[in-house]
Design a protein around this motif. Structure first.
Motif, mmCIF file in Angstrom:
data_model
loop_
_atom_site.group_PDB
_atom_site.id
_atom_site.type_symbol
_atom_site.label_atom_id
_atom_site.label_comp_id
_atom_site.label_asym_id
_atom_site.label_seq_id
_atom_site.Cartn_x
_atom_site.Cartn_y
_atom_site.Cartn_z
ATOM 1 N N LYS A 188 0.868 -1.184 0.000
ATOM 2 C CA LYS A 188 0.000 0.000 0.000
ATOM 3 C C LYS A 188 0.899 1.227 0.000
ATOM 4 C CE LYS A 188 -3.748 0.349 2.562
ATOM 5 N NZ LYS A 188 -4.644 0.558 3.736
ATOM 6 N N ASP A 189 0.700 2.117 -0.996
ATOM 7 C CA ASP A 189 1.553 3.296 -1.073
ATOM 8 C C ASP A 189 1.015 4.424 -0.195
ATOM 9 O OD1 ASP A 189 -0.476 4.629 -2.436
ATOM 10 O OD2 ASP A 189 0.381 4.296 -4.410
ATOM 11 N N THR A 190 1.706 5.551 -0.190
ATOM 12 C CA THR A 190 1.336 6.661 0.688
ATOM 13 C C THR A 190 0.053 7.356 0.249
ATOM 14 O OG1 THR A 190 2.844 8.074 -0.604
ATOM 15 C CG2 THR A 190 3.704 7.106 1.424
ATOM 16 N N GLN A 191 -0.464 7.025 -0.944
ATOM 17 C CA GLN A 191 -1.755 7.548 -1.393
ATOM 18 C C GLN A 191 -2.896 6.592 -1.063
ATOM 19 O OE1 GLN A 191 -0.153 8.177 -5.525
ATOM 20 N NE2 GLN A 191 -1.211 10.135 -5.357
ATOM 21 N N GLY A 192 -2.557 5.473 -0.395
ATOM 22 C CA GLY A 192 -3.578 4.491 -0.043
ATOM 23 C C GLY A 192 -3.905 3.523 -1.163
ATOM 24 N N ILE A 193 -3.105 3.520 -2.227
ATOM 25 C CA ILE A 193 -3.350 2.640 -3.374
ATOM 26 C C ILE A 193 -2.591 1.332 -3.170
ATOM 27 C CG2 ILE A 193 -3.126 2.393 -5.874
ATOM 28 C CD1 ILE A 193 -3.160 5.465 -6.032
ATOM 29 N N GLU A 194 -3.262 0.211 -3.428
ATOM 30 C CA GLU A 194 -2.654 -1.105 -3.241
ATOM 31 C C GLU A 194 -2.240 -1.712 -4.575
ATOM 32 O OE1 GLU A 194 -5.261 -3.576 -1.001
ATOM 33 O OE2 GLU A 194 -5.191 -2.314 0.796
ATOM 34 N N ASN A 195 -1.290 -2.642 -4.496
ATOM 35 C CA ASN A 195 -0.888 -3.352 -5.711
ATOM 36 C C ASN A 195 -1.990 -4.316 -6.136
ATOM 37 O OD1 ASN A 195 -0.350 -4.926 -3.409
ATOM 38 N ND2 ASN A 195 1.197 -6.134 -4.463
ATOM 39 N N GLU A 196 -1.950 -4.711 -7.392
ATOM 40 C CA GLU A 196 -2.999 -5.556 -7.966
ATOM 41 C C GLU A 196 -2.366 -6.752 -8.662
ATOM 42 O OE1 GLU A 196 -5.468 -4.052 -11.324
ATOM 43 O OE2 GLU A 196 -7.103 -4.147 -9.864
ATOM 44 N N GLU A 197 -2.997 -7.921 -8.522
ATOM 45 C CA GLU A 197 -2.528 -9.161 -9.140
ATOM 46 C C GLU A 197 -1.043 -9.412 -8.852
ATOM 47 O OE1 GLU A 197 -3.477 -9.023 -13.268
ATOM 48 O OE2 GLU A 197 -5.646 -9.014 -12.932
ATOM 49 N N PRO A 198 -0.667 -9.476 -7.573
ATOM 50 C CA PRO A 198 0.745 -9.708 -7.232
ATOM 51 C C PRO A 198 1.197 -11.112 -7.617
ATOM 52 C CG PRO A 198 -0.618 -9.846 -5.274
ATOM 53 C CD PRO A 198 -1.519 -9.377 -6.377
ATOM 54 N N ILE A 199 2.495 -11.266 -7.786
ATOM 55 C CA ILE A 199 3.083 -12.562 -8.137
ATOM 56 C C ILE A 199 2.966 -13.516 -6.949
ATOM 57 C CG2 ILE A 199 5.241 -13.740 -8.740
ATOM 58 C CD1 ILE A 199 6.091 -11.180 -10.163
ATOM 59 N N SER A 200 2.667 -14.778 -7.232
ATOM 60 C CA SER A 200 2.603 -15.804 -6.196
ATOM 61 C C SER A 200 3.930 -16.561 -6.156
ATOM 62 C CB SER A 200 1.451 -16.772 -6.487
ATOM 63 O OG SER A 200 1.377 -17.771 -5.498
ATOM 64 N N TYR A 201 4.457 -16.750 -4.941
ATOM 65 C CA TYR A 201 5.730 -17.444 -4.752
ATOM 66 C C TYR A 201 5.486 -18.750 -3.991
ATOM 67 C CZ TYR A 201 7.588 -12.818 -5.851
ATOM 68 O OH TYR A 201 7.863 -11.614 -6.449
ATOM 69 N N LYS A 202 6.232 -19.799 -4.367
ATOM 70 C CA LYS A 202 6.083 -21.105 -3.720
ATOM 71 C C LYS A 202 7.362 -21.479 -2.985
ATOM 72 C CE LYS A 202 2.659 -22.978 -6.951
ATOM 73 N NZ LYS A 202 2.341 -24.086 -7.891
ATOM 74 N N ILE A 203 7.180 -22.083 -1.809
ATOM 75 C CA ILE A 203 8.308 -22.554 -1.004
ATOM 76 C C ILE A 203 8.153 -24.055 -0.801
ATOM 77 C CG2 ILE A 203 9.503 -22.388 1.197
ATOM 78 C CD1 ILE A 203 8.418 -19.564 1.470
ATOM 79 N N ALA A 204 9.129 -24.815 -1.272
ATOM 80 C CA ALA A 204 9.147 -26.268 -1.075
ATOM 81 C C ALA A 204 10.116 -26.581 0.058
ATOM 82 C CB ALA A 204 9.570 -26.970 -2.360
ATOM 83 N N VAL A 205 9.616 -27.272 1.085
ATOM 84 C CA VAL A 205 10.421 -27.557 2.274
ATOM 85 C C VAL A 205 11.010 -28.963 2.189
ATOM 86 C CG1 VAL A 205 10.312 -27.949 4.759
ATOM 87 C CG2 VAL A 205 9.202 -25.948 3.767
ATOM 88 N N ILE A 206 12.313 -29.051 2.431
ATOM 89 C CA ILE A 206 13.017 -30.335 2.474
ATOM 90 C C ILE A 206 13.146 -30.753 3.933
ATOM 91 C CG2 ILE A 206 15.140 -31.552 1.884
ATOM 92 C CD1 ILE A 206 15.628 -29.348 -0.220
ATOM 93 N N LYS A 207 12.659 -31.938 4.263
ATOM 94 C CA LYS A 207 12.706 -32.403 5.644
ATOM 95 C C LYS A 207 14.118 -32.834 6.029
ATOM 96 C CE LYS A 207 7.898 -33.954 5.930
ATOM 97 N NZ LYS A 207 7.003 -35.105 6.212
ATOM 98 N N ASP A 208 14.461 -32.607 7.287
ATOM 99 C CA ASP A 208 15.738 -33.055 7.838
ATOM 100 C C ASP A 208 15.593 -34.531 8.217
ATOM 101 O OD1 ASP A 208 18.133 -33.413 9.050
ATOM 102 O OD2 ASP A 208 17.727 -32.130 10.777
ATOM 103 N N GLU A 209 16.387 -35.391 7.589
ATOM 104 C CA GLU A 209 16.292 -36.824 7.862
ATOM 105 C C GLU A 209 16.739 -37.142 9.289
ATOM 106 O OE1 GLU A 209 14.964 -38.978 5.912
ATOM 107 O OE2 GLU A 209 14.697 -37.622 4.195
ATOM 108 N N LEU A 210 16.130 -38.172 9.880
ATOM 109 C CA LEU A 210 16.510 -38.598 11.227
ATOM 110 C C LEU A 210 17.896 -39.248 11.208
ATOM 111 C CD1 LEU A 210 13.145 -40.193 12.405
ATOM 112 C CD2 LEU A 210 14.080 -37.977 13.077
ATOM 113 N N PRO A 211 18.655 -39.129 12.310
ATOM 114 C CA PRO A 211 19.957 -39.810 12.380
ATOM 115 C C PRO A 211 19.780 -41.327 12.278
ATOM 116 C CG PRO A 211 19.711 -38.202 14.150
ATOM 117 C CD PRO A 211 18.370 -38.343 13.516
ATOM 118 N N GLN A 212 20.766 -41.983 11.706
ATOM 119 C CA GLN A 212 20.731 -43.441 11.579
ATOM 120 C C GLN A 212 21.889 -44.050 12.372
ATOM 121 O OE1 GLN A 212 20.388 -44.853 7.554
ATOM 122 N NE2 GLN A 212 19.028 -43.167 6.952
#
Length: 269
Positions: A188-212
């Motif tokens: 939101k800018d200082t004129q109160g105007i918001e962005n439109e159709e923003p880019i969507s970002y994806k986060i893929a999480v890698i699990k920490d394997e258990l000790p063997q």
């Protein structure tokens, strides 16, 4: 009224223009209405001069009632000037100013893995829409906008908001991630105007394997004379190493005991 004072006669046709001068957000549409009084013409002409152009372009307005005409400027991208003429009558020149929405011009990612991994932080300045991280990684986002900002948020796929800090055209957002997620950035800018159709970002999480742990020797139940020392060979493996190691054991039917063991340099015991 003085008997000898002369007055200019009103034109046979008067035109009221709505909205006249105006400001509009880039990409929005604008409806123009011309209301006629006096002699009503059969048609009305719109003349438009686009920003940084010297040529006036003509188009006809649409009649919507006996004395009203209209025109819709669709998805306006640039500022322009305009006026209307009809039946020899000209309006004054009006101006429509286009205001840009705030957008993300630059985005810098700083990915800080959990401290136990001893991995270095990773900085990404390329234009990406997806990233892979280890579970528990802290994400720091630094963005630069085209306009001065009043507020900025990181918005998760479940609509949860993470408010960021703003400094003029910059904003700083942070969060810790433990599962696959998706988000976008709201501005939101200082004129109160918001962005439109923003880019969507994806986060893929890698699990920490258990000790063997593998007991190489003896690797099975054994019988040993009382007070005999029993050698033990153990192989350990973990993707990020170890910080602590315990041997949990019992003799015959005694209670289980726990003993801390110093971890060898090469993670083998």
């Amino acid at each position: 009224m003085h008997a000898f004072t002369s007055y200019a006669p009103l034109p046979r046709t008067q035109i009221e223009v709505l909205p006249g001068n105006a400001e509009i957000i880039k990409g929005d549409s604008l409806k123009l209405t011309a209301i006629f009084k006096g002699e009503i013409p059969e048609k009305a002409t719109l003349l438009v001069r686009k920003e940084n152009r010297s040529v006036w372009e003509e188009d006809l307005l649409t009649r919507i009632s006996n004395n009203e005409f209209s025109y819709i400027f669709k998805e306006v991208k640039k500022s322009f000037a305009y006026y209307i003429k009809s039946a020899g009558c000209l309006t004054k020149e009006y101006e429509v100013i286009v205001i840009n929405r705030p957008v993300v011009k630059k985005l810098k990612w700083t990915l800080v893995p959990p401290s136990y991994t001893r991995l270095s932080k990773r900085i990404i300045t390329e234009n990406i829409k997806q990233v892979e991280i280890l579970v528990g990684t802290r994400i720091l986002l630094e963005l630069e906008s085209n306009k001065e900002l009043e507020r900025a948020w990181l918005v998760w796929e479940d609509a949860r908001l993470v408010k960021g800090k703003v400094d003029k055209k910059k904003a700083f957002l942070r969060s810790k991630v433990f599962k696959n997620r998706e988000f976008f950035i709201k501005l939101k800018d200082t004129q109160g105007i918001e962005n439109e159709e923003p880019i969507s970002y994806k986060i893929a999480v890698i699990k920490d394997e258990l000790p063997q742990v593998k007991i190489d020797w003896p690797g099975q139940d054994v019988e040993a004379p009382e007070k005999m020392r029993l050698p033990l060979k153990v192989s350990l493996w973990d993707d990020f190493g170890f910080t602590k190691l315990w041997l949990i054991y019992r003799i015959n039917e005694e209670k289980w005991k726990k003993r801390a063991i110093e971890i060898p340099h090469k993670n083998e015991a």
